[in-house]
Design an enzyme around this catalytic site. Structure first.
Site, PDB file in Angstrom:
ATOM      1  N   HIS A  86      23.157  -6.741  21.663  1.00 19.09           N
ATOM      2  CA  HIS A  86      23.731  -6.030  20.526  1.00 19.09           C
ATOM      3  C   HIS A  86      25.236  -6.255  20.647  1.00 19.09           C
ATOM      4  CE1 HIS A  86      19.915  -3.995  19.756  1.00 19.09           C
ATOM      5  NE2 HIS A  86      19.900  -3.550  20.999  1.00 19.09           N
ATOM      6  N   ARG A  95      24.039   7.202  22.431  1.00 19.24           N
ATOM      7  CA  ARG A  95      23.703   6.646  21.114  1.00 19.24           C
ATOM      8  C   ARG A  95      24.656   7.156  20.037  1.00 19.24           C
ATOM      9  NH1 ARG A  95      18.063   7.380  17.771  1.00 19.24           N
ATOM     10  NH2 ARG A  95      18.911   9.491  17.581  1.00 19.24           N
ATOM     11  N   TYR A 100      20.861  -5.190  13.449  1.00 17.83           N
ATOM     12  CA  TYR A 100      20.445  -4.219  12.442  1.00 17.83           C
ATOM     13  C   TYR A 100      21.617  -3.606  11.676  1.00 17.83           C
ATOM     14  CZ  TYR A 100      21.103  -1.127  16.547  1.00 17.83           C
ATOM     15  OH  TYR A 100      21.597  -0.498  17.668  1.00 17.83           O
ATOM     16  N   HIS A 126      12.601  -2.580  15.190  1.00 20.71           N
ATOM     17  CA  HIS A 126      13.514  -1.873  16.079  1.00 20.71           C
ATOM     18  C   HIS A 126      12.760  -1.128  17.164  1.00 20.71           C
ATOM     19  CE1 HIS A 126      15.994   1.395  17.624  1.00 20.71           C
ATOM     20  NE2 HIS A 126      16.986   0.511  17.533  1.00 20.71           N
ATOM     21  N   ARG A 179       9.852   4.231  16.712  1.00 19.71           N
ATOM     22  CA  ARG A 179      10.597   5.319  16.079  1.00 19.71           C
ATOM     23  C   ARG A 179      11.081   4.926  14.694  1.00 19.71           C
ATOM     24  NH1 ARG A 179      13.638   4.808  20.696  1.00 19.71           N
ATOM     25  NH2 ARG A 179      15.518   4.460  19.477  1.00 19.71           N
ATOM     26  N   HIS A 234      12.022  -3.142  20.712  1.00 22.17           N
ATOM     27  CA  HIS A 234      12.295  -2.184  21.785  1.00 22.17           C
ATOM     28  C   HIS A 234      11.006  -1.416  22.072  1.00 22.17           C
ATOM     29  CE1 HIS A 234      16.635  -2.096  20.106  1.00 22.17           C
ATOM     30  NE2 HIS A 234      16.689  -2.719  21.280  1.00 22.17           N
ATOM     31  N   GLU A 243      11.469   2.412  26.000  1.00 21.04           N
ATOM     32  CA  GLU A 243      12.703   2.487  26.784  1.00 21.04           C
ATOM     33  C   GLU A 243      12.908   3.904  27.324  1.00 21.04           C
ATOM     34  OE1 GLU A 243      17.498   1.527  26.343  1.00 21.04           O
ATOM     35  OE2 GLU A 243      16.207   1.415  24.588  1.00 21.04           O
ATOM     36  N   HIS A 290      12.712  -4.030  27.284  1.00 20.61           N
ATOM     37  CA  HIS A 290      12.760  -2.906  28.229  1.00 20.61           C
ATOM     38  C   HIS A 290      11.387  -2.647  28.852  1.00 20.61           C
ATOM     39  CE1 HIS A 290      16.835  -2.224  27.068  1.00 20.61           C
ATOM     40  NE2 HIS A 290      16.517  -1.867  25.838  1.00 20.61           N
ATOM     41  N   ASP A 325      21.933  -6.814  26.695  1.00 26.81           N
ATOM     42  CA  ASP A 325      21.730  -5.652  25.842  1.00 26.81           C
ATOM     43  C   ASP A 325      23.032  -4.998  25.414  1.00 26.81           C
ATOM     44  OD1 ASP A 325      20.629  -3.540  24.464  1.00 26.81           O
ATOM     45  OD2 ASP A 325      19.661  -2.619  26.180  1.00 26.81           O
TER      46      ASP A 325
END
Length: 424
Positions: free
Chosen positions: A55, A76, A115, A198, A201, A220, A223, A257, A308
């Site tokens: 990212h 986050r 994203y 992604h 979630r 992902h 994780e 992950h 990452d």
């Protein structure tokens, strides 16, 4: 072009006195036991390294998130603050500098899990792929290849809550909106267009099968323990089981992950030959936990590596982290051979570049020369360089037959100055 490597990683082991011939960006001859001829490459020469999970904008957080204990979720929120400030021009400036740092570390190809699609309030740019095009241009100008893993991101939680705040710039409304936008992206000589979910979630279960069969496809996975608990509550199964039900897993898919897995999850991932990308420095930085790398490899999942969040950009550190984290978890040594770690660090197939990742005739002419004379590597066995070297020991890097790093400096621009400009 002719090169002569004192030591080179060929066919899973170190060979001496290797003559290399390069034409049109490919290796046309690879001959161990040769007399010196051509440009000499000192130290250990490895295939180009593949950073399978990036990212780029997370690089702006390095050294800025340790003021209190926090958690993955508080980290986050800081990441969202950075995400909210970027536009196509500033993202290009940052990504070019970050990819330049990767080049200096021996990385010749990056998988960019992308994203940041739209404006900060979710409004598309005139070119709806302008942010993706900025990343592709940044990789080209830094001299490395890119697989743009354009990411489907629709909801903020497993229960389907809508995107809010800066998250709105991540979403395309629904699967059809994402498909329409990404249909305009095109491969090029230095870029491949892949896809990503992604996470469970961010993508409702009813849309998962819409990406089944795409390759490369990244996601992902598990994780955080909270993701597993939410998925169990909503769907009565683990995230791995949910993906398997919808046909998402398989050889073209890479789970990133895969930290918190049951024995059944490991069996499913390995049995479907789903790849797993481990990111030890980020998983360590965010206190995610230690993933079951050895068990996944034994079950049949090919391993790749990523930096990452870019707390560190150093594939040597990621590679040995796979082994050393297993040692911490088990209190035993010797889980992975050096050959397995090098294979993971050069796993271009996870990014759709099947013609790279080896010093072999017909493969793309990517290579990395690593000093054996530094204060870190002096005295190490040739294959022990993987346990001794850091990114600072990379002296030369070639991508597609073009030298992009010479004597530890990028041939195109001052990377440190570019980072200072981008992060000021």
């Amino acid at each position: 072009m002719r090169y002569f490597a004192e030591l080179a990683w060929i066919g899973g082991r170190v060979e001496r006195d290797v003559a290399l011939e390069v034409d049109a960006g490919l290796f046309t001859a690879v001959t161990p036991g040769s007399a010196p001829d051509g440009t000499r490459l000192r130290g250990l020469v490895l295939p180009g390294l593949a950073n399978a999970h990036s990212h780029a904008f997370h690089r702006a957080l390095r050294g800025r998130t340790h003021g209190d204990r926090g958690s993955f979720w508080t980290w986050r929120e800081l990441m969202y603050e950075v995400a909210g400030r970027l536009d196509p021009d500033s993202y290009y400036t940052l990504a070019r500098a970050v990819y330049g740092e990767m080049a200096l570390a021996g990385i010749t190809c990056v998988g960019e899990f992308h994203y940041l699609h739209h404006g900060p309030d979710g409004t598309p740019y005139a070119d709806p792929n302008e942010m993706g095009h900025a990343l592709i241009r940044a990789a080209r100008d830094a001299g490395i290849r890119i697989t743009l893993l354009d990411t489907l991101y629709l909801t903020s939680s497993v229960d389907g809550s809508p995107l809010e705040g800066v998250q709105r710039r991540f979403g395309d409304g629904d699967l059809d909106g994402w498909l329409t936008r990404t249909a305009e992206l095109r491969d090029s000589d230095h870029a491949r267009i892949g896809a990503a979910l992604h996470s469970v979630r961010a993508v409702p279960a009813r849309f998962l099968s819409g990406l089944a069969g795409r390759a490369p496809l990244h996601i992902h996975l598990s994780e955080q323990r909270g993701e597993n608990e939410q998925c169990q509550a909503a769907h009565g199964c683990s995230p791995t089981e949910l993906l398997h039900r919808h046909g998402v897993l398989g050889p073209g898919t890479t789970a990133v992950h895969a930290t918190h897995l049951s024995d059944g999850d490991i069996k499913v991932l390995g049995g479907t030959r789903t790849g797993v990308c481990l990111c030890p420095t980020t998983e360590r930085d965010l206190a995610d936990g230690i993933g079951p790398g050895r068990a996944l490899a034994d079950a049949g999942s090919p391993l790749s590596l990523g930096s990452d969040s870019h707390a560190v950009i150093d594939l040597f550190e990621e590679a040995r982290g796979v082994e050393l984290d297993e040692r911490l978890a088990t209190e035993r040594r010797g889980h992975f051979s050096v050959a397995e770690l090098v294979t993971a660090a050069t796993a271009h197939t996870a990014l759709g570049w099947d013609d790279a990742g080896e010093i072999a005739v017909g493969k793309r002419a990517d290579l990395v020369a690593v000093s054996r004379d530094s204060v870190r590597t002096a005295g190490a066995d040739p294959d022990g360089v993987v346990y001794a070297a850091t990114a600072a020991d990379v002296t030369h890097v070639m991508t597609d037959g073009r030298m992009i790093v010479e004597d530890g400096r990028h041939t195109g621009f001052d990377v440190a100055a570019a980072l200072r400009e981008a992060l000021s």
